[in-house]
Scaffold this active site. Structure first.
Site, short mmCIF file in Angstrom:
data_model
loop_
_atom_site.label_atom_id
_atom_site.label_comp_id
_atom_site.label_asym_id
_atom_site.label_seq_id
_atom_site.Cartn_x
_atom_site.Cartn_y
_atom_site.Cartn_z
CG ASP A 41 -2.01 1.02 1.15
OD1 ASP A 41 -2.37 1.43 0.04
OD2 ASP A 41 -2.51 1.43 2.23
CG ASN A 87 -7.19 -2.51 -6.40
OD1 ASN A 87 -6.21 -3.23 -6.17
ND2 ASN A 87 -7.58 -1.56 -5.56
#
Length: 249
Positions: free
Chosen positions: A28, A76
């Site tokens: 991340d 995503n």
């Protein structure tokens, strides 16, 4: 590239203690890394690819059995189409450039997730490297692609029901997970300071140790991986027992 001072000492310290068999990473912070530098988000993803390379090499060097990387989640797909397309192009590029190193270092490439949703050109390259590396046995590198933990559990339960009817237990579900042939997860790392698992390996992390790093993924390299493993090695893992039981008291 010259190694940082002290990294070999840290590496040897990690090697001298029991290693986690299976480490997974939520990678991340790519977008924030780029935005902090006034760059397009794709620049952060590209730099993040360099971290994938560095961390994979270090994991193989110290002797991990399995490394699983959360590369693209089921959610995503909701990102801007241009960013999604760029991510798939980066993955295709990574598979092309790293193919030789994967094969020469006896790494077996694996992928989990809803792989039929991937663009055709990515699936073709991915399947080719998976096939070429199938006989390698030094480390398993698993890419979680179009992956979601809830989706995985729902699929596993459905498949277990098809095979066993209503007689479903934990073992039946575990056998149908995408990770069924991997070691139990020992350590789950998330970078960038966020403290949540974001639908990643929900079943598998039931007894995994969790580690949250403040470092953004593009800056997370060999030293950060080694330091995280070293900290893991200081933890007492009880699995429901008392500390005295674990220590043999």
């Amino acid at each position: 590239m010259a190694e940082l001072p002290g990294i070999e000492e840290l590496r040897e310290r990690v090697r001298s203690r029991p290693l986690p068999r299976h480490v997974a990473i939520i990678m991340d912070g790519n977008g924030r890394w780029a935005e902090a530098r006034g760059l397009a988000r794709i620049a952060g993803h590209r730099e993040g690819s360099a971290s994938v390379r560095a961390v994979t090499r270090e994991a193989r060097r110290v002797g991990l059995e399995a490394l699983t990387l959360y590369a693209f989640s089921s959610q995503n797909w909701l990102r801007p189409p241009s960013e999604v397309a760029a991510l798939w192009s980066l993955l295709d590029e990574f598979l092309e450039t790293e193919r030789t190193e994967i094969l020469e270092n006896q790494i077996r490439l694996n992928a989990i997730g809803e792989l039929d949703r991937l663009p055709g050109f990515v699936r073709k390259r991915l399947n080719a490297v998976i096939a070429e590396s199938a006989g390698n046995d030094r480390m398993v590198l698993t890419l979680a692609l179009s992956y979601g933990g809830r989706e995985e559990i729902a699929r596993a339960a459905s498949r277990a029901a098809e095979r066993r009817g209503t007689r479903i237990d934990q073992a039946a579900i575990a056998a149908e997970l995408w990770t069924a042939d991997l070691p139990e997860l020992d350590l789950l790392i998330r970078t960038s300071g966020e403290r949540r698992v974001s639908n990643f390996l929900l079943w598998q992390c039931a007894y995994a140790e969790l580690s949250f790093s403040e470092v953004l993924w593009p800056d997370f390299r060999e030293v950060e991986l080694l330091e995280t493993i070293a900290e893991f090695q200081t933890r007492e893992r009880r699995f429901g027992k008392t500390g005295a039981q674990v220590r043999g008291g």
